[in-house]
Design a protein around this motif. Structure first.
Motif, PDB file in Angstrom:
ATOM      1  N   MET A 174      40.042  37.699  39.014  1.00  0.00           N
ATOM      2  CA  MET A 174      40.217  37.702  40.454  1.00  0.00           C
ATOM      3  C   MET A 174      41.374  38.607  40.873  1.00  0.00           C
ATOM      4  O   MET A 174      41.334  39.239  41.928  1.00  0.00           O
ATOM      5  N   GLN A 175      42.423  38.695  40.061  1.00  0.00           N
ATOM      6  CA  GLN A 175      43.509  39.611  40.390  1.00  0.00           C
ATOM      7  C   GLN A 175      43.029  41.053  40.324  1.00  0.00           C
ATOM      8  O   GLN A 175      43.388  41.889  41.155  1.00  0.00           O
ATOM      9  N   ASN A 176      42.212  41.351  39.324  1.00  0.00           N
ATOM     10  CA  ASN A 176      41.656  42.697  39.207  1.00  0.00           C
ATOM     11  C   ASN A 176      40.868  43.052  40.464  1.00  0.00           C
ATOM     12  O   ASN A 176      40.961  44.173  40.978  1.00  0.00           O
ATOM     13  N   PHE A 177      40.107  42.103  40.997  1.00  0.00           N
ATOM     14  CA  PHE A 177      39.353  42.326  42.229  1.00  0.00           C
ATOM     15  C   PHE A 177      40.287  42.491  43.426  1.00  0.00           C
ATOM     16  O   PHE A 177      40.160  43.453  44.200  1.00  0.00           O
ATOM     17  N   ARG A 178      41.239  41.577  43.594  1.00  0.00           N
ATOM     18  CA  ARG A 178      42.105  41.608  44.772  1.00  0.00           C
ATOM     19  C   ARG A 178      42.975  42.860  44.809  1.00  0.00           C
ATOM     20  O   ARG A 178      43.326  43.350  45.878  1.00  0.00           O
ATOM     21  N   HIS A 179      43.330  43.385  43.646  1.00  0.00           N
ATOM     22  CA  HIS A 179      44.181  44.578  43.594  1.00  0.00           C
ATOM     23  C   HIS A 179      43.376  45.873  43.630  1.00  0.00           C
ATOM     24  O   HIS A 179      43.933  46.945  43.421  1.00  0.00           O
ATOM     25  N   GLY A 180      42.067  45.760  43.867  1.00  0.00           N
ATOM     26  CA  GLY A 180      41.263  46.961  44.062  1.00  0.00           C
ATOM     27  C   GLY A 180      40.880  47.691  42.795  1.00  0.00           C
ATOM     28  O   GLY A 180      40.727  48.913  42.813  1.00  0.00           O
ATOM     29  N   TYR A 181      40.715  46.943  41.688  1.00  0.00           N
ATOM     30  CA  TYR A 181      40.296  47.538  40.409  1.00  0.00           C
ATOM     31  C   TYR A 181      41.182  48.747  40.062  1.00  0.00           C
ATOM     32  O   TYR A 181      40.722  49.891  40.058  1.00  0.00           O
ATOM     33  N   PRO A 182      42.447  48.529  39.774  1.00  0.00           N
ATOM     34  CA  PRO A 182      43.399  49.641  39.624  1.00  0.00           C
ATOM     35  C   PRO A 182      43.031  50.658  38.560  1.00  0.00           C
ATOM     36  O   PRO A 182      43.334  51.833  38.702  1.00  0.00           O
ATOM     37  N   ASN A 183      42.386  50.219  37.486  1.00  0.00           N
ATOM     38  CA  ASN A 183      42.035  51.150  36.415  1.00  0.00           C
ATOM     39  C   ASN A 183      40.532  51.312  36.263  1.00  0.00           C
ATOM     40  O   ASN A 183      40.042  51.623  35.192  1.00  0.00           O
ATOM     41  N   LEU A 369      41.237  37.249  49.990  1.00  0.00           N
ATOM     42  CA  LEU A 369      42.155  38.382  49.923  1.00  0.00           C
ATOM     43  C   LEU A 369      43.485  38.100  50.615  1.00  0.00           C
ATOM     44  O   LEU A 369      44.532  38.531  50.143  1.00  0.00           O
ATOM     45  N   ASN A 370      43.456  37.399  51.725  1.00  0.00           N
ATOM     46  CA  ASN A 370      44.681  37.123  52.464  1.00  0.00           C
ATOM     47  C   ASN A 370      45.522  36.093  51.719  1.00  0.00           C
ATOM     48  O   ASN A 370      45.082  34.970  51.465  1.00  0.00           O
ATOM     49  N   LYS A 371      46.753  36.474  51.371  1.00  0.00           N
ATOM     50  CA  LYS A 371      47.594  35.618  50.533  1.00  0.00           C
ATOM     51  C   LYS A 371      47.965  34.313  51.234  1.00  0.00           C
ATOM     52  O   LYS A 371      47.953  33.244  50.612  1.00  0.00           O
TER      53      LYS A 371
END
Length: 405
Positions: A174-183, A369-371
């Motif tokens: 879920m972090q990978n998704f929320r951060h916009g798939y950084p890599n 998405l909203n923290k």
């Protein structure tokens, strides 16, 4: 407790190779020409010498410690270079049926952060890395204003419960998704034709059909609505109805690019069709959209029958996770909170969806998405969590602060 004994680690690839060797031995006995003596001798000699070498190379000695493979870990489970929905119909990987996608090690690489370089968490709660339920892949409690190196090392995870470890794996996805798939870009190695540059947008604009089903978006909306059997047992449509920037199990449904997402969000026709797709799936789950402006939902008239289906077929937990991600990506972020709140009420308060509960807590909440909204949902979940097991979805110090209030 994790097993430390040794066990045989023969996988499908190894067994297939051994099977092909045995088949060649058997077939060779009948097919080698007996009249050509030297050909027969050299052919069998090669097979006899190759067999033990192949076994040694394949199995790396047949018995070895039961340590995790480098590519194992958390569907991952949500996993394809990204931690994603790995198997849409793989069945439950935990009590909630949510598949675990990608390993913690791999997910850490996607997050672009190491445990020692994470930002310091919020001062109001004073959470640090020694907190029993501090998850290194959950950025909900981090202070965004400044980044500080954590002064205390993370505690050993040996004593942590399996429930918390499952949450850690989900949090990585879920972090990978929320951060916009950084890599993500370095894993997007699939090819596209020039005329297939934006397949998901073209599908939603009615310019092309889904693959492999060959169904246009208008036909989905007109013929698949309330066709519950087809919606349940066909597994190649969900990636088209709710596209993401991560691969799914249908290899013919391409992940969206950032440019495609931007153009999709700018198209009223595409967004209207996506809203109709959302209503179609809500009806399949026994839910009704009350307000298109706020996204408020309620039980539909047939909720009892559809809830029973949700409890029986837990691969739908993966579908709902995908839907929540898609809503946040394609312009319907305001719809995330009402849907997650609905599932929290049905699982924690009404007790209607026991096999969805783990997915609601580990995946659905953390797709928001909203923290600030995410914090409110976690607090709501904590205050209504009456299970005998520990509440592992936020740090212990925050739970104590809520309890004092």
């Amino acid at each position: 407790m994790e097993s430390v004994c040794v066990q045989c680690r023969w996988g499908a690839r190894e067994m297939a190779r051994i099977g092909s060797i045995l088949h060649a031995l058997w077939a060779g006995f009948w097919t080698w020409p007996w009249t050509q003596t030297w050909s027969w001798v050299w052919g069998w000699l090669w097979r006899i010498l190759y067999f033990p070498v192949s076994c040694w190379r394949t199995l790396e000695w047949p018995w070895r410690p039961a340590l995790p493979d480098p590519e194992e870990g958390e569907n991952t489970g949500p996993s394809d270079g990204a931690v994603t929905e790995r198997q849409e119909d793989a069945g439950p990987a935990d009590s909630g049926g949510q598949s675990e996608a990608g390993g913690l090690k791999r997910a850490a690489a996607f997050s672009g952060q190491s445990a020692s370089k994470r930002p310091k968490t919020e001062e109001e709660y004073g959470v640090d890395s020694t907190d029993e339920f501090d998850c290194e892949y959950d950025s909900t409690w981090e202070d965004d204003s400044e980044e500080k190196v954590r002064k205390k090392a993370r505690p050993s995870r040996n004593y942590r419960s399996s429930k918390f470890r499952n949450f850690e794996r989900a949090a990585a996805d879920m972090q990978n998704f929320r951060h916009g798939y950084p890599n993500q870009s370095r894993h997007m190695h699939w090819s596209r034709n020039a005329d297939d540059d934006m397949p998901n947008l073209n599908f939603y604009l009615g310019k092309m059909a889904s693959k492999p089903d060959g169904v246009y978006i208008t036909k989905f909306h007109s013929e698949w609505m309330k066709d519950y059997e087809r919606l349940e047992y066909v597994h190649t449509f969900i990636q088209w109805l709710f596209p993401l920037q991560e691969p799914g199990m249908n290899y013919q449904a391409k992940p969206m690019t950032k440019d495609e997402v931007e153009k999709f969000c700018g198209s009223d026709e595409a967004k209207d069709n996506l809203l109709t797709s959302y209503k179609l799936m809500l009806d399949f789950y026994g839910i009704e959209l009350c307000d298109e402006e706020t996204g408020e939902v309620k039980r539909a008239a047939n909720w009892r029958e559809r809830f029973d289906n949700l409890n029986c077929h837990t691969h739908n937990n993966l579908r709902i996770t995908r839907i929540l991600k898609c809503l946040g990506t394609l312009g319907f972020e305001r719809y995330q909170v009402p849907l997650v709140k609905f599932f929290l009420e049905e699982t924690l308060i009404n007790g209607e969806l026991p096999r969805v509960k783990e997915s609601v807590l580990s995946y659905f909440m953390f797709a928001v998405l909203n923290k600030e909204n995410r914090k409110k949902l976690i607090e709501f979940a904590y205050l209504n969590y009456h299970d005998s097991d520990e509440f592992v979805w936020c740090p212990m110090k925050i739970q104590k602060a809520w309890k004092q209030k």
